[in-house]
Design a protein around this motif. Sequence first.
Motif, PDB file in Angstrom:
ATOM      1  N   VAL A 196      47.324  64.216 117.567  1.00 31.80           N
ATOM      2  CA  VAL A 196      47.726  65.572 117.176  1.00 31.80           C
ATOM      3  C   VAL A 196      46.862  66.617 117.882  1.00 31.80           C
ATOM      4  CG1 VAL A 196      47.821  67.196 115.240  1.00 31.80           C
ATOM      5  CG2 VAL A 196      48.693  64.863 114.960  1.00 31.80           C
ATOM      6  N   LEU A 197      45.565  66.358 117.958  1.00 32.49           N
ATOM      7  CA  LEU A 197      44.659  67.298 118.618  1.00 32.49           C
ATOM      8  C   LEU A 197      44.999  67.454 120.100  1.00 32.49           C
ATOM      9  CD1 LEU A 197      42.162  69.110 118.626  1.00 32.49           C
ATOM     10  CD2 LEU A 197      40.762  67.063 119.002  1.00 32.49           C
ATOM     11  N   VAL A 198      45.213  66.324 120.790  1.00 28.13           N
ATOM     12  CA  VAL A 198      45.546  66.382 122.219  1.00 28.13           C
ATOM     13  C   VAL A 198      46.896  67.084 122.421  1.00 28.13           C
ATOM     14  CG1 VAL A 198      46.091  65.015 124.273  1.00 28.13           C
ATOM     15  CG2 VAL A 198      44.183  64.349 122.795  1.00 28.13           C
ATOM     16  N   VAL A 202      47.781  70.448 124.548  1.00 28.85           N
ATOM     17  CA  VAL A 202      48.804  70.456 125.595  1.00 28.85           C
ATOM     18  C   VAL A 202      49.757  71.636 125.416  1.00 28.85           C
ATOM     19  CG1 VAL A 202      50.843  69.229 126.463  1.00 28.85           C
ATOM     20  CG2 VAL A 202      48.701  67.995 126.080  1.00 28.85           C
ATOM     21  N   THR A 203      50.138  71.915 124.175  1.00 28.95           N
ATOM     22  CA  THR A 203      51.106  72.982 123.911  1.00 28.95           C
ATOM     23  C   THR A 203      50.456  74.350 123.718  1.00 28.95           C
ATOM     24  OG1 THR A 203      51.042  72.487 121.523  1.00 28.95           O
ATOM     25  CG2 THR A 203      52.727  71.374 122.841  1.00 28.95           C
ATOM     26  N   LEU A 204      49.134  74.400 123.592  1.00 25.26           N
ATOM     27  CA  LEU A 204      48.443  75.657 123.290  1.00 25.26           C
ATOM     28  C   LEU A 204      48.699  76.762 124.308  1.00 25.26           C
ATOM     29  CD1 LEU A 204      46.562  77.193 121.416  1.00 25.26           C
ATOM     30  CD2 LEU A 204      44.615  76.238 122.685  1.00 25.26           C
ATOM     31  N   PRO A 205      48.642  76.499 125.622  1.00 20.13           N
ATOM     32  CA  PRO A 205      48.881  77.594 126.572  1.00 20.13           C
ATOM     33  C   PRO A 205      50.231  78.281 126.369  1.00 20.13           C
ATOM     34  CG  PRO A 205      47.928  75.710 127.695  1.00 20.13           C
ATOM     35  CD  PRO A 205      48.276  75.248 126.316  1.00 20.13           C
ATOM     36  N   ASN A 211      53.460  83.347 121.617  1.00 20.05           N
ATOM     37  CA  ASN A 211      53.310  83.664 120.193  1.00 20.05           C
ATOM     38  C   ASN A 211      52.111  84.543 119.889  1.00 20.05           C
ATOM     39  OD1 ASN A 211      55.079  81.342 120.464  1.00 20.05           O
ATOM     40  ND2 ASN A 211      54.989  81.149 118.259  1.00 20.05           N
ATOM     41  N   TYR A 212      50.947  84.160 120.413  1.00 20.73           N
ATOM     42  CA  TYR A 212      49.714  84.819 119.992  1.00 20.73           C
ATOM     43  C   TYR A 212      49.461  86.146 120.692  1.00 20.73           C
ATOM     44  CZ  TYR A 212      48.615  80.330 117.811  1.00 20.73           C
ATOM     45  OH  TYR A 212      48.649  79.197 117.035  1.00 20.73           O
ATOM     46  N   ILE A 213      49.704  86.222 121.998  1.00 20.75           N
ATOM     47  CA  ILE A 213      49.418  87.457 122.731  1.00 20.75           C
ATOM     48  C   ILE A 213      50.213  88.643 122.194  1.00 20.75           C
ATOM     49  CG2 ILE A 213      49.661  88.600 124.976  1.00 20.75           C
ATOM     50  CD1 ILE A 213      48.701  86.099 126.316  1.00 20.75           C
ATOM     51  N   VAL A 241      61.399  81.592 121.566  1.00 24.31           N
ATOM     52  CA  VAL A 241      61.352  80.813 122.812  1.00 24.31           C
ATOM     53  C   VAL A 241      60.262  79.750 122.733  1.00 24.31           C
ATOM     54  CG1 VAL A 241      60.900  80.929 125.292  1.00 24.31           C
ATOM     55  CG2 VAL A 241      62.293  82.700 124.191  1.00 24.31           C
ATOM     56  N   GLY A 242      59.090  80.144 122.211  1.00 25.75           N
ATOM     57  CA  GLY A 242      58.005  79.180 122.068  1.00 25.75           C
ATOM     58  C   GLY A 242      58.382  78.030 121.166  1.00 25.75           C
ATOM     59  N   GLY A 243      59.024  78.335 120.032  1.00 21.76           N
ATOM     60  CA  GLY A 243      59.454  77.283 119.118  1.00 21.76           C
ATOM     61  C   GLY A 243      60.469  76.354 119.750  1.00 21.76           C
ATOM     62  N   VAL A 244      61.399  76.920 120.510  1.00 19.35           N
ATOM     63  CA  VAL A 244      62.434  76.114 121.166  1.00 19.35           C
ATOM     64  C   VAL A 244      61.815  75.152 122.172  1.00 19.35           C
ATOM     65  CG1 VAL A 244      64.378  76.222 122.764  1.00 19.35           C
ATOM     66  CG2 VAL A 244      64.290  77.779 120.804  1.00 19.35           C
TER      67      VAL A 244
END
Length: 273
Positions: A196-198, A202-205, A211-213, A241-244
């Motif tokens: 889960v952490l890895v 991977v998806t964080l960027p 989402n965050y910016i 878009v991020g969720g998709v």
Amino acid sequence: MSENFGSPSQIQPLSIGNVVSAAVRLYRSHLKTYLKLALTAHLWVLVPIYGWAKYAAISGLISRLAFGELINQPESVQAASSHINPRLWSFLRVGFQVGISLLVIYFGLAIMGGVLATLLGLVLGGILGTTGVIVATTLAVIVTVIIVLLGLTWFYSRWVVAEVPLAVEENINGGESVARSWELTKASVLRIQGVVLVAFVVTLPLVFVLNYIPQLFLVKLERGSTIYGIVYIISMIGSLVGGVFVMPFWQALKAVLYLDLRSRREGLGLQLR
């Protein structure tokens, strides 16, 4: 992908990297199909109750399609849907059961962390005076956050594949699917937490950009202003878009984890393509 699980007596668990890598390859090789399903699922979220059930069911559908590819028994979307659609409300039950359980656990862990932090503050405050209060406050926050994060990730790891048995197996309902996840994961929590952490890294960027910016810009803008409204709309579109893009990856990851867990615990001689 070409990685053999081998005979039942020689089955070895996939490493954390292999699980994530397999999910990435599945995601990339079926990108168009998975993204179309994910977009449909996110649009259904706008419809209360029934739409939420459709979202949960489509999530399970993606995992079923991914699982079929992994065991070299691919299905069409239509064929897989014929198994998923009759279980629509069971998928909603799984989502609510896991979601509410995690919410209750979150509050319980927060209270536990708060109590421990208070006791720590009283002890240090009595020993070190004012300095002890400052130190205790800092430690209280750290202790509470650690307890909540570790506790939530532990329980989430036990329910991470909660909807996959319902999507894949026969003669099983929502409650049994959640219990099945709990049983399959009981000896693999630390490894699943690593996966889960890895996967999160991977998806964080992508999540950060979409989402965050936009959310960071909203914090600095005046509510009700024109620019606030424009940025808010951009933020909503970015979140969609991020969720998709992220949802199919996580559902493929769950399919790989489910296959790996069953192979190790039940001795399934399966071929991971």
